[in-house]
Scaffold this active site. Structure first.
Site, PDB file in Angstrom:
ATOM      1  N   CYS A 168       2.144  -2.001  -5.112  1.00 51.26           N
ATOM      2  CA  CYS A 168       1.965  -3.338  -5.212  1.00 51.26           C
ATOM      3  C   CYS A 168       0.622  -3.316  -5.819  1.00 51.26           C
ATOM      4  CB  CYS A 168       1.737  -3.232  -3.509  1.00 51.26           C
ATOM      5  SG  CYS A 168       0.332  -2.643  -3.067  1.00 51.26           S
TER       6      CYS A 168
ATOM      7  N   SER B 215       3.981   4.664   5.071  1.00 48.73           N
ATOM      8  CA  SER B 215       4.774   3.717   6.225  1.00 48.73           C
ATOM      9  C   SER B 215       5.557   2.655   5.301  1.00 48.73           C
ATOM     10  CB  SER B 215       3.391   2.820   6.853  1.00 48.73           C
ATOM     11  OG  SER B 215       3.907   2.162   8.033  1.00 48.73           O
ATOM     12  N   ASN B 216       5.335   2.509   4.917  1.00 46.65           N
ATOM     13  CA  ASN B 216       6.337   1.202   4.096  1.00 46.65           C
ATOM     14  C   ASN B 216       7.822   2.529   2.989  1.00 46.65           C
ATOM     15  OD1 ASN B 216       5.910   0.945   0.898  1.00 46.65           O
ATOM     16  ND2 ASN B 216       4.423   1.355   1.261  1.00 46.65           N
TER      17      ASN B 216
ATOM     18  N   HIS C  79      -2.387   5.454  12.451  1.00 47.80           N
ATOM     19  CA  HIS C  79      -2.343   4.977  10.868  1.00 47.80           C
ATOM     20  C   HIS C  79      -3.838   4.725  10.562  1.00 47.80           C
ATOM     21  CE1 HIS C  79      -1.047   2.730   7.269  1.00 47.80           C
ATOM     22  NE2 HIS C  79      -0.140   3.696   7.159  1.00 47.80           N
TER      23      HIS C  79
ATOM     24  N   GLU D 146      -5.188   2.456   8.755  1.00 51.70           N
ATOM     25  CA  GLU D 146      -5.185   0.760   8.792  1.00 51.70           C
ATOM     26  C   GLU D 146      -5.309  -0.163  10.038  1.00 51.70           C
ATOM     27  OE1 GLU D 146      -1.846  -1.252   6.666  1.00 51.70           O
ATOM     28  OE2 GLU D 146      -2.283  -3.447   7.322  1.00 51.70           O
TER      29      GLU D 146
ATOM     30  N   THR E  18       0.691  -4.217   7.559  1.00 53.90           N
ATOM     31  CA  THR E  18       1.342  -4.796   7.164  1.00 53.90           C
ATOM     32  C   THR E  18       2.794  -4.621   6.011  1.00 53.90           C
ATOM     33  OG1 THR E  18      -0.944  -3.196   5.271  1.00 53.90           O
ATOM     34  CG2 THR E  18      -1.210  -6.060   5.451  1.00 53.90           C
TER      35      THR E  18
ATOM     36  N   CYS F  92       2.701  -7.414   4.195  1.00 51.93           N
ATOM     37  CA  CYS F  92       2.828  -7.733   2.695  1.00 51.93           C
ATOM     38  C   CYS F  92       3.888  -8.256   2.076  1.00 51.93           C
ATOM     39  CB  CYS F  92       1.360  -7.227   2.380  1.00 51.93           C
ATOM     40  SG  CYS F  92       2.477  -5.648   1.692  1.00 51.93           S
TER      41      CYS F  92
ATOM     42  N   CYS G  85      -7.518  -3.129   0.909  1.00 48.19           N
ATOM     43  CA  CYS G  85      -6.469  -4.416   0.016  1.00 48.19           C
ATOM     44  C   CYS G  85      -6.978  -5.747   0.563  1.00 48.19           C
ATOM     45  CB  CYS G  85      -5.119  -3.882   0.189  1.00 48.19           C
ATOM     46  SG  CYS G  85      -3.899  -5.544   0.003  1.00 48.19           S
TER      47      CYS G  85
HETATM   48 FE1  SF4 Z   1       0.100  -3.107  -1.102  1.00 52.18          FE
HETATM   49 FE2  SF4 Z   1       0.727  -4.629   1.146  1.00 52.18          FE
HETATM   50 FE3  SF4 Z   1      -0.965  -2.301   1.062  1.00 52.18          FE
HETATM   51 FE4  SF4 Z   1      -1.851  -4.301   0.064  1.00 52.18          FE
HETATM   52  S1  SF4 Z   1      -0.904  -4.332   2.377  1.00 52.18           S
HETATM   53  S2  SF4 Z   1      -2.454  -2.104  -0.705  1.00 52.18           S
HETATM   54  S3  SF4 Z   1      -0.257  -5.034  -0.860  1.00 52.18           S
HETATM   55  S4  SF4 Z   1       1.368  -2.108   0.519  1.00 52.18           S
END
Ligand code: SF4
Length: 327
Positions: A18, A229-230, A130, A132, A170, A200, A102
């Site tokens: 991304c 995570s994603n 996590h 974030e 996100t 996101c 980010c």
């Molecule tokens: Fe990538 Fe989304 Fe994480 Fe930003 S928030 S680093 S765009 S996965």
């Protein structure tokens, strides 16, 4: 008897890097080019083993906390963001910080600061521990309660039910997050929504692509690291939307031959922190097993790009000026 089953690969698009990951990785590469090794990086710059190993080989040193960085050295903050306490700790050690958070994570931080200023309770949907979530919660620790799952929405207590807002990590599952919000709203009807989506664009797009191909797949292979995570969410989404089996692998070498038993359609995707070279390795392995017909399943086109962290832009400008003087 020769295997005559028709074998094909459905390749998800978008997949992989991304804009936020691309920017963070380039930030470390540019810092190494401009200043040489060592460049310290707090936590994994992005959650991908291969990326971290490759940058380590080039001279980046990954640490857990800023107190492991020598006084006055350069440190890059990862794409997942940091709390104000971490920034302060870096300043206290006179570190030269490069912030690769980010911009879409920074957006959530700003929302948290604003809602805390309004004295609202922030229900932060995300996974405790996590990086974030630690960073976002750290913007307003007294106003934030982490909600880990839809089930926790049924039990979480807030000081004033009329004064609550939700925010999220996100990189969550869109469907699960909406379920959590629904359950929160059933208990707190005045629950306020964030001004815009916190999950996101990249997370959402990768999930939509997997939802499209999963019903046709006997097996979906998600390339991504265990702490991404994603990437982990993509396996869950694939299974939820009809894939017979789904596995996450860091690299093609982790693929188990037994997974191909009775399989004719394999879906392939990758998390937002995964370089395309790792997907190519998986496709090569699949081609070697007879899965050499690859059809792309595209559900969106991405062209978002973020400018590099301002510290890197400033250093690049200085370097250009030096070079111009010498010429
Ligand atoms: Fe990538 Fe989304 Fe994480 Fe930003 S928030 S680093 S765009 S996965």
């Amino acid at each position: 008897m020769p295997d005559t089953t028709e074998k094909r690969v459905l390749l998800a698009a978008p997949r992989g890097y991304c804009a936020g990951v691309d920017r963070a990785v380039i930030a470390v590469e540019k810092a190494l080019e401009l200043h040489g090794s060592p460049i310290y990086v707090r936590k994994e710059i992005v959650h991908n083993k291969y990326v971290v190993e490759t940058l380590s080989e080039r001279g980046a040193i990954f640490v857990n906390e800023t107190d492991e960085v020598p006084e006055g050295a350069r440190v890059v903050f990862s794409a997942h963001g940091v709390s104000p306490a971490v920034r302060q700790a870096a300043d206290d050690r006179n570190l030269l910080s490069i912030d690769a958070t980010c911009p879409l994570v920074t957006k959530v931080h700003k929302e948290a600061v604003r809602f805390a200023r309004e004295d609202q309770t922030i229900l932060l949907i995300g996974h405790e521990g996590h990086e974030e979530v630690e960073g976002t919660a750290g913007e307003a620790p007294e106003h934030t309660i982490i909600v880990n799952s839809p089930e926790e929405a049924d039990t979480v207590e807030v000081p004033d039910p009329d004064n609550v807002v939700w925010l999220s990590q996100t990189t969550l599952s869109v469907d699960e997050t909406m379920d959590t919000v629904k359950r929160l709203r059933a208990r707190f009807p005045k629950l306020q929504d964030p001004p815009s989506d916190d999950i996101c664009y990249a997370t959402q797009n990768r999930q939509v692509a997997v939802k499209k191909l999963a019903p046709e797949c006997d097996l979906v292979i998600v390339v991504g690291s265990a702490n991404s995570s994603n990437s982990v969410r993509l396996v869950e989404v694939a299974l939820e939307y009809g894939a017979r089996t789904s596995y996450r692998v860091d690299r093609a070498t982790e693929i188990d031959e037994a997974w191909f038993e009775g399989v004719s359609t394999v879906g392939v995707t990758s998390g937002a922190s995964v370089p395309e070279i790792l997907v190519r390795d998986v496709l090569d392995l699949l081609a070697g097993r007879g899965f050499d017909t690859v059809e792309e399943v595209r559900t969106a086109t991405e062209d978002l790009m973020f400018s590099l962290p301002r510290e890197i832009r400033a250093d690049l400008k200085e370097k250009q000026a030096e070079n111009a003087m010498r010429a």
